[in-house]
Design a protein around this motif. Structure first.
Motif, PDB file in Angstrom:
ATOM      1  N   PHE A  56       0.812  -1.205   0.000  1.00  0.00           N
ATOM      2  CA  PHE A  56       0.000   0.000   0.000  1.00  0.00           C
ATOM      3  C   PHE A  56       0.852   1.264   0.000  1.00  0.00           C
ATOM      4  O   PHE A  56       0.482   2.262  -0.623  1.00  0.00           O
ATOM      5  CB  PHE A  56      -0.958   0.008   1.189  1.00  0.00           C
ATOM      6  N   CYS A  57       1.998   1.250   0.688  1.00  0.00           N
ATOM      7  CA  CYS A  57       2.824   2.462   0.695  1.00  0.00           C
ATOM      8  C   CYS A  57       3.330   2.760  -0.719  1.00  0.00           C
ATOM      9  O   CYS A  57       3.406   3.929  -1.109  1.00  0.00           O
ATOM     10  CB  CYS A  57       3.955   2.384   1.710  1.00  0.00           C
ATOM     11  N   HIS A  58       3.621   1.708  -1.501  1.00  0.00           N
ATOM     12  CA  HIS A  58       4.000   1.919  -2.898  1.00  0.00           C
ATOM     13  C   HIS A  58       2.846   2.567  -3.661  1.00  0.00           C
ATOM     14  O   HIS A  58       3.054   3.463  -4.484  1.00  0.00           O
ATOM     15  CB  HIS A  58       4.353   0.585  -3.576  1.00  0.00           C
ATOM     16  N   CYS A  59       1.637   2.093  -3.405  1.00  0.00           N
ATOM     17  CA  CYS A  59       0.459   2.628  -4.099  1.00  0.00           C
ATOM     18  C   CYS A  59       0.290   4.118  -3.820  1.00  0.00           C
ATOM     19  O   CYS A  59       0.122   4.916  -4.747  1.00  0.00           O
ATOM     20  CB  CYS A  59      -0.812   1.896  -3.670  1.00  0.00           C
ATOM     21  N   PHE A  60       0.319   4.479  -2.538  1.00  0.00           N
ATOM     22  CA  PHE A  60       0.113   5.875  -2.183  1.00  0.00           C
ATOM     23  C   PHE A  60       1.208   6.766  -2.756  1.00  0.00           C
ATOM     24  O   PHE A  60       0.936   7.882  -3.209  1.00  0.00           O
ATOM     25  CB  PHE A  60       0.007   6.031  -0.667  1.00  0.00           C
ATOM     26  N   ARG A  61       2.439   6.262  -2.761  1.00  0.00           N
ATOM     27  CA  ARG A  61       3.533   7.035  -3.374  1.00  0.00           C
ATOM     28  C   ARG A  61       3.253   7.263  -4.852  1.00  0.00           C
ATOM     29  O   ARG A  61       3.345   8.378  -5.355  1.00  0.00           O
ATOM     30  CB  ARG A  61       4.865   6.309  -3.199  1.00  0.00           C
ATOM     31  N   ASP A  62       2.877   6.188  -5.556  1.00  0.00           N
ATOM     32  CA  ASP A  62       2.644   6.292  -6.992  1.00  0.00           C
ATOM     33  C   ASP A  62       1.438   7.155  -7.326  1.00  0.00           C
ATOM     34  O   ASP A  62       1.374   7.748  -8.411  1.00  0.00           O
ATOM     35  CB  ASP A  62       2.494   4.903  -7.610  1.00  0.00           C
ATOM     36  N   LEU A  63       0.495   7.238  -6.393  1.00  0.00           N
ATOM     37  CA  LEU A  63      -0.688   8.083  -6.590  1.00  0.00           C
ATOM     38  C   LEU A  63      -0.432   9.534  -6.179  1.00  0.00           C
ATOM     39  O   LEU A  63      -1.302  10.382  -6.317  1.00  0.00           O
ATOM     40  CB  LEU A  63      -1.874   7.519  -5.803  1.00  0.00           C
ATOM     41  N   GLY A  64       0.776   9.806  -5.664  1.00  0.00           N
ATOM     42  CA  GLY A  64       1.125  11.160  -5.260  1.00  0.00           C
ATOM     43  C   GLY A  64       0.506  11.584  -3.940  1.00  0.00           C
ATOM     44  O   GLY A  64       0.404  12.769  -3.651  1.00  0.00           O
ATOM     45  N   GLN A  65       0.105  10.618  -3.130  1.00  0.00           N
ATOM     46  CA  GLN A  65      -0.520  10.901  -1.831  1.00  0.00           C
ATOM     47  C   GLN A  65       0.546  10.795  -0.742  1.00  0.00           C
ATOM     48  O   GLN A  65       0.607   9.818   0.007  1.00  0.00           O
ATOM     49  CB  GLN A  65      -1.679   9.943  -1.594  1.00  0.00           C
ATOM     50  N   GLY A  66       1.390  11.818  -0.690  1.00  0.00           N
ATOM     51  CA  GLY A  66       2.553  11.816   0.185  1.00  0.00           C
ATOM     52  C   GLY A  66       2.289  11.504   1.645  1.00  0.00           C
ATOM     53  O   GLY A  66       2.958  10.641   2.221  1.00  0.00           O
ATOM     54  N   PRO A  67       1.333  12.191   2.299  1.00  0.00           N
ATOM     55  CA  PRO A  67       1.109  11.899   3.724  1.00  0.00           C
ATOM     56  C   PRO A  67       0.728  10.440   3.986  1.00  0.00           C
ATOM     57  O   PRO A  67       1.235   9.824   4.930  1.00  0.00           O
ATOM     58  CB  PRO A  67      -0.026  12.860   4.108  1.00  0.00           C
ATOM     59  N   ASP A  68      -0.154   9.882   3.161  1.00  0.00           N
ATOM     60  CA  ASP A  68      -0.527   8.472   3.328  1.00  0.00           C
ATOM     61  C   ASP A  68       0.659   7.563   3.033  1.00  0.00           C
ATOM     62  O   ASP A  68       0.881   6.564   3.714  1.00  0.00           O
ATOM     63  CB  ASP A  68      -1.708   8.096   2.426  1.00  0.00           C
TER      64      ASP A  68
END
Length: 115
Positions: A56-68
């Motif tokens: 999931f941390c990879h997903c949030f990074r790739d989606l540009g959702q830095g805080p998550d």
């Protein structure tokens, strides 16, 4: 099934499909919560909470959702068994990238320098 949905979420996140990635992450969580690891094949033994959170941390990074991304990457680093050095290294890398995404250059540098 949790692993498959987590991988689907990563693919969708890489493609920039926010809605699809969120759906796949939700499905991964549902399957993970109801999983009976006693029935899993031996090759799937590494699939634990840390692995799911790491996906999931990879997903949030790739989606540009830095805080998550930072929140999930910090938790993945915390939970990952050091015997999975490669996974731990990837989670630390994503944490540093996520800190950069949030504009926190010093935290990213410190993360990489310490680790």
């Amino acid at each position: 099934m949790a692993l498959f949905f987590a991988r689907e979420a990563r693919a969708l996140a890489t493609a920039g499909d926010h809605r699809g990635a969120e759906r796949a992450m939700t499905e991964a969580e549902k399957f993970f919560e109801h999983a009976d690891s006693a029935e899993d094949p031996e090759w799937l033994a590494y699939m634990d909470e840390a692995e799911l959170i790491g996906e999931f941390c990879h997903c949030f990074r790739d989606l540009g959702q830095g805080p998550d991304a930072v929140r999930f990457a910090e938790r993945a680093v915390e939970l990952t068994d050091p015997k999975y050095a490669r996974t731990l290294g990837f989670c630390r890398m994503v944490l540093a990238q996520s800190q950069l995404l949030n504009g926190d250059v010093q935290a990213a540098i410190q993360r990489l320098a310490v680790e």
